[in-house]
Write a protein that holds these residues in place. Sequence first.
Motif, PDB file in Angstrom:
ATOM      1  N   ASP A  50       0.832  -1.208   0.000  1.00  0.00           N
ATOM      2  CA  ASP A  50       0.000   0.000   0.000  1.00  0.00           C
ATOM      3  C   ASP A  50       0.865   1.256   0.000  1.00  0.00           C
ATOM      4  OD1 ASP A  50      -2.247  -1.583   0.029  1.00  0.00           O
ATOM      5  OD2 ASP A  50      -2.600  -1.389   2.193  1.00  0.00           O
ATOM      6  N   ALA A  51       1.946   1.236   0.775  1.00  0.00           N
ATOM      7  CA  ALA A  51       2.829   2.402   0.855  1.00  0.00           C
ATOM      8  C   ALA A  51       3.512   2.655  -0.482  1.00  0.00           C
ATOM      9  CB  ALA A  51       3.865   2.196   1.957  1.00  0.00           C
ATOM     10  N   GLU A  52       3.943   1.589  -1.139  1.00  0.00           N
ATOM     11  CA  GLU A  52       4.589   1.743  -2.448  1.00  0.00           C
ATOM     12  C   GLU A  52       3.592   2.229  -3.495  1.00  0.00           C
ATOM     13  OE1 GLU A  52       8.127  -1.621  -2.031  1.00  0.00           O
ATOM     14  OE2 GLU A  52       6.181  -2.169  -2.901  1.00  0.00           O
ATOM     15  N   GLN A  53       2.342   1.759  -3.384  1.00  0.00           N
ATOM     16  CA  GLN A  53       1.309   2.236  -4.301  1.00  0.00           C
ATOM     17  C   GLN A  53       1.057   3.721  -4.085  1.00  0.00           C
ATOM     18  OE1 GLN A  53      -0.217   0.841  -6.844  1.00  0.00           O
ATOM     19  NE2 GLN A  53      -1.531   2.627  -7.213  1.00  0.00           N
ATOM     20  N   ALA A  54       0.986   4.133  -2.820  1.00  0.00           N
ATOM     21  CA  ALA A  54       0.783   5.552  -2.513  1.00  0.00           C
ATOM     22  C   ALA A  54       1.948   6.388  -3.022  1.00  0.00           C
ATOM     23  CB  ALA A  54       0.607   5.739  -1.009  1.00  0.00           C
ATOM     24  N   LEU A  55       3.166   5.852  -2.906  1.00  0.00           N
ATOM     25  CA  LEU A  55       4.339   6.571  -3.410  1.00  0.00           C
ATOM     26  C   LEU A  55       4.228   6.801  -4.911  1.00  0.00           C
ATOM     27  CD1 LEU A  55       7.165   7.764  -3.099  1.00  0.00           C
ATOM     28  CD2 LEU A  55       8.094   5.438  -3.336  1.00  0.00           C
ATOM     29  N   SER A  56       3.760   5.775  -5.617  1.00  0.00           N
ATOM     30  CA  SER A  56       3.599   5.931  -7.065  1.00  0.00           C
ATOM     31  C   SER A  56       2.535   6.970  -7.394  1.00  0.00           C
ATOM     32  CB  SER A  56       3.233   4.585  -7.703  1.00  0.00           C
ATOM     33  OG  SER A  56       1.915   4.190  -7.341  1.00  0.00           O
ATOM     34  N   GLU A  57       1.599   7.174  -6.460  1.00  0.00           N
ATOM     35  CA  GLU A  57       0.526   8.137  -6.688  1.00  0.00           C
ATOM     36  C   GLU A  57       0.908   9.552  -6.272  1.00  0.00           C
ATOM     37  OE1 GLU A  57      -2.776   6.504  -4.599  1.00  0.00           O
ATOM     38  OE2 GLU A  57      -3.120   4.902  -6.061  1.00  0.00           O
ATOM     39  N   SER A  58       2.143   9.746  -5.838  1.00  0.00           N
ATOM     40  CA  SER A  58       2.587  11.114  -5.562  1.00  0.00           C
ATOM     41  C   SER A  58       2.642  11.912  -6.856  1.00  0.00           C
ATOM     42  CB  SER A  58       3.955  11.107  -4.875  1.00  0.00           C
ATOM     43  OG  SER A  58       4.945  10.545  -5.730  1.00  0.00           O
ATOM     44  N   LEU A  59       2.730  11.198  -7.977  1.00  0.00           N
ATOM     45  CA  LEU A  59       2.498  11.809  -9.282  1.00  0.00           C
ATOM     46  C   LEU A  59       1.049  11.503  -9.652  1.00  0.00           C
ATOM     47  CD1 LEU A  59       5.694  10.979 -11.386  1.00  0.00           C
ATOM     48  CD2 LEU A  59       5.076  13.150 -10.321  1.00  0.00           C
ATOM     49  N   VAL A  60       0.197  12.513  -9.647  1.00  0.00           N
ATOM     50  CA  VAL A  60      -1.222  12.314  -9.959  1.00  0.00           C
ATOM     51  C   VAL A  60      -1.367  12.321 -11.472  1.00  0.00           C
ATOM     52  CG1 VAL A  60      -3.557  13.186  -9.654  1.00  0.00           C
ATOM     53  CG2 VAL A  60      -1.877  13.436  -7.806  1.00  0.00           C
ATOM     54  N   LEU A  61      -1.736  11.166 -12.028  1.00  0.00           N
ATOM     55  CA  LEU A  61      -1.822  10.994 -13.475  1.00  0.00           C
ATOM     56  C   LEU A  61      -3.280  10.983 -13.934  1.00  0.00           C
ATOM     57  CD1 LEU A  61       0.793   8.106 -13.882  1.00  0.00           C
ATOM     58  CD2 LEU A  61       1.209  10.580 -13.840  1.00  0.00           C
TER      59      LEU A  61
END
Length: 329
Positions: free
Chosen positions: A146-157
């Motif tokens: 979940d944390a890694e997924q959230a990190l990837s979402e720090s770029l809002v695409l």
Amino acid sequence: MSKWFWIALAAGIVVVVAIIVTVVVLRTDSQDDTVTVTRGDVDVTIESVGTVSMRDATQLIAPATTTVELISVIPGDEVREGDVLIELDREPFDETVEEAENALEEAEANLSLLNEQTDEPTTAESIAQRVQAQQIVDEAERALADAEQALSESLVLAPTDGTVIHVAIDEGDPVPQGTDLIQLAELRQFELIVNIDEVDLPLINVGAETRIILEAFPETTIESEIYSIARRAEMVGGTTVFPAQVRFDAEGDLLILPGMNAEVEITAEVRRDVLVLPEGSFQTVGRRTFVNVLEDGDIVEREIRTGIRSGGMVEIADGLNEGDEVVLP
């Protein structure tokens, strides 16, 4: 014969001629003031108003509590799937990932230690400890994912192609998890919510034809239909109404935007190819409705039964035939 005879005869002829002329004139006037029963269509329409909103808009939210670093778009921008819209501060995400990695490492070490204790006899307690340790490892793995997924979402695409409708934040704003960031939509698909009075509800069904006139484009009529009708009433200005959804697509080069006001005409009931007369062609006294019909030069009263009314025309449900001449009252 005396001259008085001839005078009387002449006077009598004048009177007869006057009577004949009067009758002819009266009949002519009566014929001039008639309407013919014809066939036509009668539509009952109900008018309402609504405000344009986007259909199937996508709302993007903050995946975690952080700060907005960069906004790459403004309302009205068209974007493609995968385009970067917003950059969030990575530091909170990195910290969460690091904490999750440490927790997983500790859980795995504890499980490994329990599994290495093979020289001790197996007991119910030791089995329970290993099961619990494995559960902690599983939970730590999920937390790290979940944390890694959230990190990837720090770029809002952009999740899909569309148009930026609204940007709810500014650069530098702190945003708690779940905060609305940006709204996207396909800028050719819209909807209106119109309120139907409870009195009119029995006349309207899903699929009823509608005509939409936007205040911004009063010369353009958009054809659509009722998409859905709520089954729960609302109170608006002291009136009981049922909200109905009207969906429509933009036509041509019309620049339709959310928030535009519109008038909506709903075709509630339709009668096709029925006998019709103009309003005012008949009289109603008590419960009786009747007309005066011209038959072979005579005026005959005939009782009728009317149906729906619209646009100055009235459906004649019974009592008249097509082509009948009705004398106006």
